[in-house]
Design an enzyme around this catalytic site. Sequence first.
Site, PDB file in Angstrom:
ATOM      1  N   GLN A  71      12.809 -18.874  37.638  1.00 18.13           N
ATOM      2  CA  GLN A  71      13.449 -19.476  36.710  1.00 18.13           C
ATOM      3  C   GLN A  71      12.172 -20.389  36.003  1.00 18.13           C
ATOM      4  O   GLN A  71      11.480 -20.960  36.481  1.00 18.13           O
ATOM      5  CB  GLN A  71      14.427 -20.537  37.158  1.00 18.13           C
ATOM      6  CG  GLN A  71      15.452 -21.385  36.106  1.00 18.13           C
ATOM      7  CD  GLN A  71      16.195 -20.493  35.099  1.00 18.13           C
ATOM      8  OE1 GLN A  71      16.597 -19.332  35.299  1.00 18.13           O
ATOM      9  NE2 GLN A  71      16.219 -21.067  33.954  1.00 18.13           N
TER      10      GLN A  71
ATOM     11  N   LYS B   3      23.931 -18.040  36.957  1.00 19.75           N
ATOM     12  CA  LYS B   3      23.589 -16.761  36.959  1.00 19.75           C
ATOM     13  C   LYS B   3      24.118 -16.302  38.602  1.00 19.75           C
ATOM     14  O   LYS B   3      24.399 -14.972  38.651  1.00 19.75           O
ATOM     15  CB  LYS B   3      21.868 -16.738  37.093  1.00 19.75           C
ATOM     16  CG  LYS B   3      21.451 -16.818  35.732  1.00 19.75           C
ATOM     17  CD  LYS B   3      19.840 -17.035  35.748  1.00 19.75           C
ATOM     18  CE  LYS B   3      19.390 -17.211  34.257  1.00 19.75           C
ATOM     19  NZ  LYS B   3      18.292 -17.512  34.149  1.00 19.75           N
TER      20      LYS B   3
ATOM     21  N   ASP C  27      13.632 -10.144  34.354  1.00 18.88           N
ATOM     22  CA  ASP C  27      13.475 -10.780  32.942  1.00 18.88           C
ATOM     23  C   ASP C  27      12.880 -10.044  31.721  1.00 18.88           C
ATOM     24  O   ASP C  27      12.836 -10.645  30.768  1.00 18.88           O
ATOM     25  CB  ASP C  27      13.012 -12.066  33.668  1.00 18.88           C
ATOM     26  CG  ASP C  27      13.719 -13.307  33.379  1.00 18.88           C
ATOM     27  OD1 ASP C  27      14.768 -13.387  32.683  1.00 18.88           O
ATOM     28  OD2 ASP C  27      13.211 -14.388  34.250  1.00 18.88           O
TER      29      ASP C  27
HETATM   30  N1  GUN Z   1      14.640 -20.509  31.383  1.00 15.11           N
HETATM   31  C1  GUN Z   1      15.498 -20.428  30.077  1.00 15.11           C
HETATM   32  N2  GUN Z   1      15.925 -19.111  29.926  1.00 15.11           N
HETATM   33  C2  GUN Z   1      15.287 -18.379  30.863  1.00 15.11           C
HETATM   34  C3  GUN Z   1      15.322 -16.829  31.235  1.00 15.11           C
HETATM   35  O1  GUN Z   1      15.992 -16.165  30.553  1.00 15.11           O
HETATM   36  N3  GUN Z   1      14.601 -16.393  32.136  1.00 15.11           N
HETATM   37  C4  GUN Z   1      13.947 -17.479  32.943  1.00 15.11           C
HETATM   38  N4  GUN Z   1      13.217 -16.874  34.003  1.00 15.11           N
HETATM   39  N5  GUN Z   1      13.866 -18.595  32.769  1.00 15.11           N
HETATM   40  C5  GUN Z   1      14.480 -19.054  31.770  1.00 15.11           C
END
Ligand code: GUN
Length: 284
Positions: free
Chosen positions: A97, A53, A120
């Site tokens: 996350q 990311k 998100d």
């Molecule tokens: N863990 C796995 N996929 C994601 C996501 O799209 N966002 C977040 N915050 N955590 C994740």
Amino acid sequence: MAQLIDGSRIAKDLQDQLAQTILAHTNLGRRRPFLTVVLVGEDPASQIYVRHKEKACHSVGIDSETIHKPASISEQDLVALITQLNADPSVDGILVQLPLPKHIHSFNVISAINPSKDVDGLHPYNQGLLAMNKARHVPCTPSGIMKLLEAIDFKFEGKIAAVIGRSILVGSPVARLLLHRNTTVIHIHSKTPSPWALARQADLLVVAVGSAKLIDAKWVREGAVVIDVGIHRIDDKLCGDVDFDAVKDQASWITPVPKGVGPMTIACLLLNCFNAYVASFDKV
Ligand code: GUN
């Protein structure tokens, strides 16, 4: 053999376009967008996702930081950190996350994020807007899946989709998005009886169950489109929730793993972050 839906290329096109748009803003003398990622603990998969990311942010001109906290952090301290980030005008987007350590209720942490900064799209307010077809920040993986389907010119209206899995990250929001496009949705989960018999009726399968190679040929109708959200490592090879080799001659289109849904999740995160940045100028 099904045609592959090239998520890497579609994500790259989106990111190239976004980089140009961000450049147009910064050329006007504006600051760059800023994303803060909060990572808790040492989960190796989460660490890899967060690195991807950050790298993607920098490639399009979004500044980012990762705040890494030990797994022992209390829920209260994590919420206090979020409150601080909410108040910081230089932070456009906040991403916590997932998964979080077991002693922390992710609902409480996500609910502490200012919905405007919730890139998100997981805050209850944003999930509510999505349910009412008034979405602002749409969760990244569902948003990426819809863009993949648009890229292959999938005609949503009148089609039957089987969504397999009901998480707040993928299954539940993607089912909503499909409903809003007039697709008929069969929502399959771990307690559904004879799930493959239902899935076989579908023109589209979206599989987000977190179980390697669960979906084989008996789940897939001839000519169906198959979107595989899973990612697993078996014997040093990556695979999805779908047994690719078992269904590839039955599907008309299929996403590969890797290079299918994964890159789209990241591209949509960057788009959400940019949208939060633009909205922050509208507020002042
Ligand atoms: N863990 C796995 N996929 C994601 C996501 O799209 N966002 C977040 N915050 N955590 C994740």
